[in-house]
Design a protein around this motif. Structure first.
Motif, PDB file in Angstrom:
ATOM      1  N   ASN A 121       0.730  -0.905   0.156  1.00  0.00           N
ATOM      2  CA  ASN A 121       0.105   0.055  -0.204  1.00  0.00           C
ATOM      3  C   ASN A 121       0.765   1.127  -0.046  1.00  0.00           C
ATOM      4  N   LYS A 122       2.124   1.150   0.071  1.00  0.00           N
ATOM      5  CA  LYS A 122       3.368   2.227   0.140  1.00  0.00           C
ATOM      6  C   LYS A 122       3.893   2.100  -1.444  1.00  0.00           C
ATOM      7  N   HIS A 123       4.193   3.261  -1.643  1.00  0.00           N
ATOM      8  CA  HIS A 123       5.559   2.897  -3.263  1.00  0.00           C
ATOM      9  C   HIS A 123       6.671   2.798  -2.366  1.00  0.00           C
ATOM     10  N   VAL A 124       7.421   1.843  -2.105  1.00  0.00           N
ATOM     11  CA  VAL A 124       8.469   1.505  -1.988  1.00  0.00           C
ATOM     12  C   VAL A 124       9.476   2.063  -3.158  1.00  0.00           C
ATOM     13  N   ASN A 125      10.644   2.806  -2.984  1.00  0.00           N
ATOM     14  CA  ASN A 125      11.877   2.673  -4.037  1.00  0.00           C
ATOM     15  C   ASN A 125      12.179   1.385  -4.206  1.00  0.00           C
ATOM     16  N   TYR A 126      12.715   0.662  -4.370  1.00  0.00           N
ATOM     17  CA  TYR A 126      13.854   0.187  -5.001  1.00  0.00           C
ATOM     18  C   TYR A 126      14.823   0.507  -5.607  1.00  0.00           C
ATOM     19  N   ILE A 127      15.710   0.508  -5.680  1.00  0.00           N
ATOM     20  CA  ILE A 127      17.011   1.064  -6.769  1.00  0.00           C
ATOM     21  C   ILE A 127      18.176   0.035  -7.229  1.00  0.00           C
ATOM     22  N   SER A 128      18.963   0.858  -8.229  1.00  0.00           N
ATOM     23  CA  SER A 128      20.146  -0.041  -8.553  1.00  0.00           C
ATOM     24  C   SER A 128      21.349   0.731  -7.521  1.00  0.00           C
ATOM     25  N   HIS A 129      22.083  -0.375  -7.785  1.00  0.00           N
ATOM     26  CA  HIS A 129      23.588   0.554  -7.227  1.00  0.00           C
ATOM     27  C   HIS A 129      23.751   1.555  -8.097  1.00  0.00           C
TER      28      HIS A 129
END
Length: 95
Positions: free
Chosen positions: A70-78
């Protein structure tokens, strides 16, 4: 300020949660903090290193977890992680 969280100890992070100018990058064991941290901090302040999240097997484990979906999780790259470190100073690491 950017805090790189490499541990899964919430007590090391709680001193910084009220400062809206601080952003968190969860990596290594820090990815395990995501569900608990989302209950305390706005999701726009949290970034998660994608490869560490997947390597820990948390993608499947938390697939239906409401605090994550329900939250907009920010997955990031290296690469995005390096850019964040360059843009935010100082950078602090919690181990």
């Amino acid at each position: 300020m950017l805090i790189q969280v490499m541990c899964n100890k919430l007590d090391q992070v709680t001193a910084y949660i009220d400062d809206e100018s601080i952003h968190f990058v969860l990596l290594q064991n820090g990815v395990y903090l995501l569900p608990r941290l989302l209950t305390l901090v706005s999701p726009h302040r949290i970034k998660v290193l994608d490869v560490d999240w997947r390597a820990a097997g948390l993608d499947a484990q938390f697939n239906d977890h409401p605090a994550i979906n329900n939250k907009h999780v920010n997955y990031i790259s290296h690469t995005q992680w390096v850019v964040l470190c360059a843009e935010h100073t100082p950078v602090m690491t919690l181990q």
